[in-house]
Design an enzyme around this catalytic site. Structure first.
Site, PDB file in Angstrom:
ATOM      1  CB  SER A 213       0.607   3.903  -3.564  1.00  0.00           C
ATOM      2  OG  SER A 213      -0.249   2.766  -3.353  1.00  0.00           O
TER       3      SER A 213
ATOM      4  CG  ASP B 264      -0.571  -1.496  -9.258  1.00  0.00           C
ATOM      5  OD1 ASP B 264      -0.945  -2.102  -8.661  1.00  0.00           O
ATOM      6  OD2 ASP B 264      -0.415  -0.112  -9.211  1.00  0.00           O
TER       7      ASP B 264
ATOM      8  CG  HIS C 136       1.472  -0.813  -6.127  1.00  0.00           C
ATOM      9  ND1 HIS C 136       0.600  -0.108  -6.665  1.00  0.00           N
ATOM     10  CD2 HIS C 136       1.691  -0.494  -4.830  1.00  0.00           C
ATOM     11  CE1 HIS C 136       0.285   0.843  -5.675  1.00  0.00           C
ATOM     12  NE2 HIS C 136       0.963   0.554  -4.713  1.00  0.00           N
TER      13      HIS C 136
END
Length: 226
Positions: free
Chosen positions: A119, A173, A205
């Site tokens: 991320s 996601d 995610h």
């Protein structure tokens, strides 16, 4: 001068000949990814894992509240991601490079180091890896996007023009949209980078066993035991 980062360190189980630096996502810590080092240490006993902790900073996306972050974010839609905190990003790159420099000074060649992240940490791993003067063994970006994309063609250092890059993204996601990762990988390919982009069906995610297996293979192929 770059701010010194604290890190969770998982030492090599055998003779230390390679290092993976892996950067966590927004609001997390190095401990959040220590499972990866624990899970792979048996397969990769020669590797030391450095899991840096991002400094706490006000995050606009979080109503300005302080939380661990590599840079500020105003939102996670396409227009917000273009409103980049480039100053924060570059400050974090300098801090990560400081960690890498220490590894090199301690005797681990840069071509025995992989920089990766998830991320926000994946954004940082791409930015650090592509702009560093050190020639890395590989670069990993999970569930992330390419920051400063329009500048990267000129910002990218010659050192890692041919360095293999692994990008991984779940197609469910809802935090960092799958298309952002895919578009970023395609942009890097048009710039001539060696990018493998892996899609994980049904993954949100986060990471799943298939992705961990792919990370393990990439790391083992790029950092074989000597």
């Amino acid at each position: 001068m770059a701010s010194a980062l604290t890190s969770v360190v998982v030492g090599a189980k055998a003779k230390h000949t390679a290092t993976v630096v892996f950067l966590h996502g927004l609001g997390d810590s190095g401990n959040g990814w220590s499972f990866l080092a624990d899970e792979l240490s048996g397969l990769l006993p020669h590797i030391k894992w450095i899991l840096p902790n991002a400094p706490s900073r006000p995050i606009t996306l979080n109503a300005g509240y302080q939380m661990p972050g590599w840079f500020d974010l105003t939102g996670l839609d396409k227009s917000s991601l273009k409103d980049e905190d480039q100053k924060g990003m570059l400050a974090s790159v300098a801090s990560v490079n400081q960690l890498i420099r220490q590894e090199v000074d301690d005797g681990i060649p840069a071509n025995r180091i992989i920089v990766g992240g998830f991320s926000q940490g994946g954004v940082m791993s791409l930015l650090t890896g592509l702009t560093s003067e050190y020639k890395f063994a590989g670069i990993i970006g999970c569930s992330c996007w390419l920051a400063m994309a329009d500048k990267m063609k000129s910002m990218g250092s010659d050192a890692n023009k041919k360095t293999p890059i692994l990008m991984c993204h779940g197609d469910m996601d809802s935090v960092v949209q799958f298309q952002f990762g895919e578009e970023s990988a395609n942009r890097l390919k048009t710039y001539g980078y060696d990018v493998t982009f892996n899609k994980y069906r049904g993954l949100a995610h986060s990471a799943n066993p298939a992705e961990i297996q792919d990370l393990a293979k990439f790391i083992k192929d790029r950092l074989p035991q000597e």
